[in-house]
Design an enzyme around this catalytic site. Structure first.
Site, PDB file in Angstrom:
ATOM      1  N   GLN A 162       0.787  -1.227   0.000  1.00  0.00           N
ATOM      2  CA  GLN A 162       0.000   0.000   0.000  1.00  0.00           C
ATOM      3  C   GLN A 162       0.818   1.276   0.000  1.00  0.00           C
ATOM      4  O   GLN A 162       0.436   2.247  -0.650  1.00  0.00           O
ATOM      5  CB  GLN A 162      -0.947   0.010   1.209  1.00  0.00           C
ATOM      6  N   GLU A 204      -2.720   9.387  -1.580  1.00  0.00           N
ATOM      7  CA  GLU A 204      -2.065  10.188  -0.553  1.00  0.00           C
ATOM      8  C   GLU A 204      -0.927  11.036  -1.095  1.00  0.00           C
ATOM      9  O   GLU A 204      -0.107  11.552  -0.336  1.00  0.00           O
ATOM     10  CB  GLU A 204      -1.574   9.283   0.578  1.00  0.00           C
ATOM     11  N   GLU A 284       4.518  -2.248   8.256  1.00  0.00           N
ATOM     12  CA  GLU A 284       3.186  -2.092   8.849  1.00  0.00           C
ATOM     13  C   GLU A 284       2.267  -3.177   8.327  1.00  0.00           C
ATOM     14  O   GLU A 284       2.206  -3.413   7.113  1.00  0.00           O
ATOM     15  CB  GLU A 284       2.646  -0.707   8.492  1.00  0.00           C
ATOM     16  N   LYS A 336      -4.799   5.958  15.050  1.00  0.00           N
ATOM     17  CA  LYS A 336      -5.703   6.706  14.178  1.00  0.00           C
ATOM     18  C   LYS A 336      -6.959   7.049  14.962  1.00  0.00           C
ATOM     19  O   LYS A 336      -7.706   6.148  15.372  1.00  0.00           O
ATOM     20  CB  LYS A 336      -6.074   5.884  12.940  1.00  0.00           C
ATOM     21  N   SER A 366      -6.303   8.059   4.124  1.00  0.00           N
ATOM     22  CA  SER A 366      -6.204   8.369   2.691  1.00  0.00           C
ATOM     23  C   SER A 366      -7.206   9.440   2.273  1.00  0.00           C
ATOM     24  O   SER A 366      -6.925  10.254   1.395  1.00  0.00           O
ATOM     25  CB  SER A 366      -6.412   7.108   1.857  1.00  0.00           C
TER      26      SER A 366
END
Length: 426
Positions: A162, A204, A284, A336, A366
């Site tokens: 990602q 992003e 991650e 987050k 995002s």
């Protein structure tokens, strides 16, 4: 006189992907205001607080009129008269209105926008910046982690991974760190231009991955660092957001871009080889959120030389963080606020990670806007790293520029040391 909430107003605004989201403004008796906008993620853990979307034909089913109405009709009446400085109490009201972990009733986009707006209003009522309200005397600035090449759900799954990100290691101040990142971004852009054709940017702000294989992006990023004169793994290193939940099914990892299916052991061997061959300091979600066995195996294998970061695996949940720490899965938590649904729950997750001896990364999503809350949270909570996407596009640079302003107001602070100092490769 205790300052209390006198109005909670919600409106529909727009994020960086052209999708509606929720903005909330909280007003107090003494004339103070706080405003916040809920972000949204492209890839999401199944256990996180989720946005409430309207469904139907309008805007592809992504409209948020129901979430806005929930703020106006259900949340606002419950908060009127509540002390604005009582963040845990206000967030407890939100929990009582919708006790589901995923905020399936009110919508995570409603609760997080309200909770953040209350935080900003409380800071304004105290006459303080939000970061200073959370932490009167910061001693450091979070180190940036910045996307250079996008992939996965951020780039139409052109490659499986990602995010291909960089972490400036040798920089000691935020302005120097972002300069190093910008040099690498421009360098990688020149490499893509040489290869042709240019294919635009990912969600992003990173380059669209005009590559045939995941490892090819790693090689280009390493080359891009080297071409700047910075030393890969010493001055600037690589961080990967693998987001393996997006391609893991029943313990098997489906690399669509490479037409390969790997079992747990074979997939782990691939990632471990990348860490051996490239200057990677963090991975991650290297395993799927429902594959704790692999998360433990990754942490055991590489946790002494890389951050093993839990995102979908932990979803900013204090209980999940404590459980993962107890079993040896992960050594770093991605934090987050919209995964947790409220500021209080997010703060508890951050505290749980610290209690486990872990590093922390405060992260944006995002689908972002000009809202800069994450910069204040990262400084206020003394996070090690701030992750907000690339160094392009105004919804990203707004956060980096706010971090620069905070640092300037503090008179210049050192960057937080990165837990992994050097992984130089030939």
């Amino acid at each position: 006189m205790t300052d209390v909430v006198t109005a909670v107003h919600a409106r529909r605004v727009w994020d960086s992907r052209g999708r509606p989201t929720v903005e909330v403004e909280v007003s107090t008796r003494l004339g103070h205001r706080g405003r916040a906008i809920a972000p949204a993620g492209a890839s999401r853990g199944s256990g996180e607080a989720t946005d409430l979307r309207d469904g139907g034909a309008r805007l592809g089913g992504l409209d948020v009129r129901r979430a806005v109405a929930n703020v106006t009709e259900r949340i606002a009446p419950a908060l009127l008269g509540h002390p604005v400085g009582d963040q845990p109490g206000i967030d407890a009201v939100l929990d009582a209105l919708d006790p589901s972990p995923t905020r399936s009733d009110l919508g995570g986009n409603a609760t997080v926008a309200v909770s953040l707006a209350v935080l900003h209003a409380a800071a304004a009522s105290a006459g303080l910046s939000t970061w200073r309200y959370l932490n009167p005397r910061p001693t450091r600035i979070p180190r940036p982690q910045v996307q250079v090449i996008g992939g996965g759900a951020h780039a139409a799954r052109r490659v499986d991974l990602q995010d291909f990100m960089v972490v400036p290691l040798s920089a000691t101040r935020i302005d120097e760190a972002l300069e190093h990142v910008a040099e690498v971004y421009l360098s990688v852009g020149r490499i893509f231009a040489e290869r042709g054709p240019a294919l635009g940017v990912a969600d992003e702000g990173g380059f669209w991955p005009a590559v045939a294989r995941n490892e090819e992006a790693l090689a280009i990023l390493t080359d891009g660092i080297g071409r700047t004169g910075l030393v890969p793994g010493v001055d600037v290193a690589i961080s990967l957001d693998i987001a393996a939940s997006e391609f893991e099914r029943d313990g098997r990892y489906h690399l669509a871009s490479e037409d390969r299916v790997l079992d747990r052991d074979a997939w782990r061997a691939v990632v471990e080889r990348w860490l051996a061959d490239y200057p990677v300091v963090a991975v991650e979600d290297p395993a799927g959120e429902h594959d704790p066995e692999s998360m433990r195996a990754f942490t055991d294998a590489v946790g002494d030389r890389a951050l093993v970061v839990g995102d979908d695996f932990l979803v900013t949940d204090p209980a999940r963080i404590e459980a993962a720490a107890a079993t040896g899965a992960c050594n770093t938590a991605l934090i987050k606020v919209n995964q947790a649904g409220t500021v209080t729950r997010t703060a508890r997750a951050h505290q749980a990670a610290r209690a486990a001896g872990w590093s922390t990364i405060v992260s944006a999503r995002s689908g972002e806007t000009e809202d800069v809350s994450v910069a204040h949270l990262a400084v206020g909570w003394d996070a090690d790293v701030l992750k907000v996407g690339s160094i392009t596009r105004s919804e990203r640079t707004a956060k980096w520029n706010e971090l620069i302003r905070i640092d300037d107001e503090l008179g210049g602070l050192p960057l937080a040391p990165f837990p992994i100092r050097s992984v130089a490769r030939r």
